[in-house]
Design an enzyme around this catalytic site. Structure first.
Site, PDB file in Angstrom:
ATOM      1  N   GLY A   1       0.812  -1.196   0.000  1.00 53.25           N
ATOM      2  CA  GLY A   1       0.000   0.000   0.000  1.00 53.25           C
ATOM      3  C   GLY A   1       0.853   1.256   0.000  1.00 53.25           C
ATOM      4  O   GLY A   1       1.958   1.292  -0.557  1.00 53.25           O
ATOM      5  N   SER A   2       0.373   2.280   0.681  1.00 51.80           N
ATOM      6  CA  SER A   2       1.011   3.600   0.602  1.00 51.80           C
ATOM      7  C   SER A   2       2.381   3.663   1.266  1.00 51.80           C
ATOM      8  O   SER A   2       3.111   4.638   1.071  1.00 51.80           O
ATOM      9  CB  SER A   2       0.093   4.656   1.204  1.00 51.80           C
ATOM     10  OG  SER A   2      -1.049   4.832   0.386  1.00 51.80           O
ATOM     11  N   THR A   3       2.759   2.655   2.050  1.00 52.06           N
ATOM     12  CA  THR A   3       4.114   2.667   2.611  1.00 52.06           C
ATOM     13  C   THR A   3       5.150   2.606   1.487  1.00 52.06           C
ATOM     14  O   THR A   3       6.271   3.085   1.646  1.00 52.06           O
ATOM     15  CB  THR A   3       4.348   1.503   3.583  1.00 52.06           C
ATOM     16  OG1 THR A   3       4.156   0.251   2.907  1.00 52.06           O
ATOM     17  CG2 THR A   3       3.411   1.591   4.774  1.00 52.06           C
TER      18      THR A   3
END
Length: 487
Positions: free
Chosen positions: A216-218
Site C-alpha cells: 500500500g502507501s508505505t
C-alpha cells in the site's frame, strides 16, 4: 577345469567383486550422506542424546533442555516464553524436525559442528559430557515484548532493525505458537502438531519473513526515492503537474484519491496526506525499469538470508505503464514482507546506506569462546544522503502533521508512513493496515526502524488504517529501543 565350471567360477567371482565394490561404496563414498539422512533414526537419537546449547537474547537463554522418559531420546527441547520467541527460534521437535535457527545452527547447538571438534576431543580426556554451543542473537527483549503485547490477538507481524548495523531487534508474528507443546514424541505432542496444522490462522507461518502483502502507501517512500534519484523531482515542496482526476496511462480509469487537495500537490504534501494520484503520476514519469532498479536496491525481487531465509518481495519487471503507475502506490502486483519494508525504512533513516539484516550476533562454544562473530555488511546504497534526508523530511511531516500523528514520541524525531492496502478480488476483503517508521537520536543517527502490518479480520472496515491500528504498535517498539539506548 571344464568350460561350464569355468563359467560358474567367473560368475561367482564377479558377484564377489560386485559385493566388495558395493560395500566399499557404501562405507566410504556414501557414508556421510547415509549417516545424515533424516530417515536414519540414529541421527535423531544422537541429536537428542545430550543437552542442546541455547539460543540467547541479551545474555539470557530463551531455550533449554529437559530429560524425557523416552527410551530413545534422552532430552527434549524446552522454550521460555515460546510464543514470544518462536518467530526467532523456530522449533526443534523429536517427531517433526526443526526450523529456523534451531535448524540452521543445529550443528552448533548439538555440539556436532566441526568447529567444536577440539572441545569434543578435550572432553574425551577430561571426562566431561558432550555439550552444545550457543547462538547469540541481536534481538532486543523489550522491543520484542512490546511488539508482541501490542499485536495481542490481532493477526500481523512486526520487524524492527537497527539501521546503523542491520541488526534485527524484533521479529514478531501473531498468532504464534509454543514450540514446547510438540517438542517431544508423545501422543500429546502429535495432537498439538495436528491442531496447529489444521488451524486457519497459520500459526506456524512466520509472517514477518514468510508472508508477502501489498504494501500500500508505505511503498510511496520507495517511489519518492526513485523520483529524487532520477531527477523527476528536485524540490519536494514544488507543485507537480498531477491533474485531478489522474487517468492511469493507456486506460480510461481514474486513480482514486482518499485525500483532498491532491491536484498539482507537491511531493511533500502528497506523502503527508497520501495522494495516490501524485505518486502514480511520479512513478509513471520515473518509468518501470528505473522503478524496478530502485526497488531492487532496497532488496525487492531477492530472497534475504538473516540467516533464516525471508521470501522475496516483488516489484514486477514486465508490467505495462498502468501497472507500474498502480505499483508505485504499492498496489497491483507489488508485494512485500514486513522485513522488506523495515529494510526500506532503515535504508532511508541511515542516510541512504542499507545494511544487510541479520539476527545472529555470534556463535559460541560451550565454554563461551567465540566461534564466529558477525560483522555488519553494507548491502547497497539506494539513494544519496542528500535525497535520503529529503525523504526523511517528508516522513517527519507525515508524523508531525499528517496521517501518522499517533506515532509521535515526545522529544524524539520520528518519521513514518501509513498504508492501507487493498486486498482480495475487487478489493472485497478487509484491507491490510501498515505503518513504517524510524526514530532519530539527537546526534542524527537512527537506532531503530520498524515495519508493522496488521491483517485484522475482526475490525470494522472503516477502522482499518495504518495510523489507527499499526502506528501505535510501531511507537511502542521504538520507545522500547530508545529506552534501552539511554541505558
Amino acid at each position: 577345469m571344464n568350460k561350464p565350471l569355468r563359467r560358474i567360477s567367473l560368475f561367482c567371482g564377479l558377484l564377489v567383486l560386485a559385493l566388495l565394490i558395493r560395500t566399499n561404496w557404501l562405507q566410504y563414498v556414501q557414508a556421510e550422506e547415509l549417516s545424515t539422512r533424516k530417515e536414519n533414526r540414529r541421527v535423531q537419537i544422537a541429536q537428542y542424546a545430550t543437552e542442546r546449547g541455547n539460543i540467547i537474547v541479551e545474555g539470557q537463554p530463551v531455550t533449554g533442555s529437559a530429560v524425557t522418559d523416552d527410551s530413545d531420546f534422552k532430552y527434549k527441547r524446552t522454550y521460555i516464553d515460546g510464543p514470544l520467541w518462536a518467530p526467532v527460534t523456530g522449533y526443534a521437535s523429536q517427531a517433526f524436525g526443526s526450523t529456523q535457527l534451531e535448524n540452521i545452527d543445529d550443528g552448533i547447538l548439538t555440539g556436532n559442528d566441526d568447529r567444536l571438534f577440539f572441545d569434543r576431543t578435550i572432553g574425551m580426556f577430561t571426562g566431561e559430557k558432550k555439550q552444545g554451543g550457543n547462538v547469540v542473537t541481536t534481538l532486543n527483549a523489550a522491543a520484542q515484548k512490546a511488539a508482541y503485547q501490542q499485536l495481542g490477538t490481532k493477526k500481523g507481524a512486526v520487524a524492527a532493525i537497527d539501521p546503523r548495523t542491520g541488526a534485527i531487534l524484533a521479529l514478531v508474528s501473531t498468532p504464534s505458537y509454543d514450540p514446547s507443546k510438540f517438542a517431544g514424541f508423545s501422543k500429546d505432542d502429535g495432537k498439538a502438531w495436528r491442531e496447529l496444522n489444521d488451524s486457519e490462522d497459520k500459526n506456524l507461518v512466520n509472517r514477518a519473513l514468510r508472508e508477502t502483502y501489498p504494501p500500500g502507501s508505505t511503498f510511496k517512500v520507495v517511489t519518492a526515492s526513485a523520483a529524487l534519484e532520477n531527477g523527476v523531482v528536485t524540490d519536494i515542496d514544488a507543485p507537480t503537474d498531477t491533474p485531478e482526476p489522474y487517468i492511469l496511462p493507456g486506460t480510461k480509469t481514474p486513480m482514486v484519491n482518499h485525500a483532498s487537495g491532491c491536484e498539482k500537490s507537491s511531493l511533500n504534501n502528497a506523502l503527508r496526506v497520501s495522494c495516490n494520484s501524485v505518486f502514480a503520476n511520479v512513478g509513471d514519469k520515473v518509468g518501470r525499469d528505473k522503478m524496478v532498479d530502485m526497488a531492487q536496491k532496497f532488496g525487492f525481487n531477492s530472497t534475504i538470508d538473516t540467516p533464516v531465509r525471508a521470501f522475496a518481495s516483488v516489484y514486477d519487471k514486465t508490467m505495462g505503464r498502468d501497472g507500474n503507475a498502480q505499483s508505485s502506490i504499492g498496489q497491483f502486483n507489488t508485494a512485500a514482507t514486513p522485513l522488506q519494508m523495515a529494510m526500506v525504512t532503515a535504508g532511508i533513516a541511515n542516510d541512504g546506506k542499507l545494511m544487510k539484516p541479520y539476527m545472529v550476533d555470534q556463535l559460541t562454544a560451550p565454554n563461551l569462546d567465540v566461534i564466529e562473530k558477525h560483522e555488519p555488511q553494507e548491502m547497497s546504497r539506494p539513494l544519496s544522503a542528500a535525497n535520503a534526508q529529503k525523504v526523511q523530511q517528508m516522513m517527519v511531516n507525515v508524523v508531525e502533521n499528517g496521517t501518522g500523528t499517533t506515532a509521535k514520541i515526545k522529544g524524539v524525531t520520528v518519521g513514518g508512513k501509513t498504508g492501507t492496502a487493498q486486498h482480495g478480488e475487487k478489493n472485497a476483503k478487509r484491507p491490510y493496515a501498515w505503518f513504517i517508521s524510524y526514530a532519530k537520536l539527537p546526534d542524527g543517527s537512527s537506532p531503530v526502524a520498524v515495519a508493522v502490518v496488521i491483517e485484522d479480520s475482526t475490525a470494522d472496515r472503516e477502522d482499518i488504517t495504518g495510523g489507527g491500528l499499526a502506528a501505535p504498535v510501531a511507537k511502542a517498539v521504538m520507545e522500547a529501543v530508545l529506552k534501552n539506548n539511554k541505558g
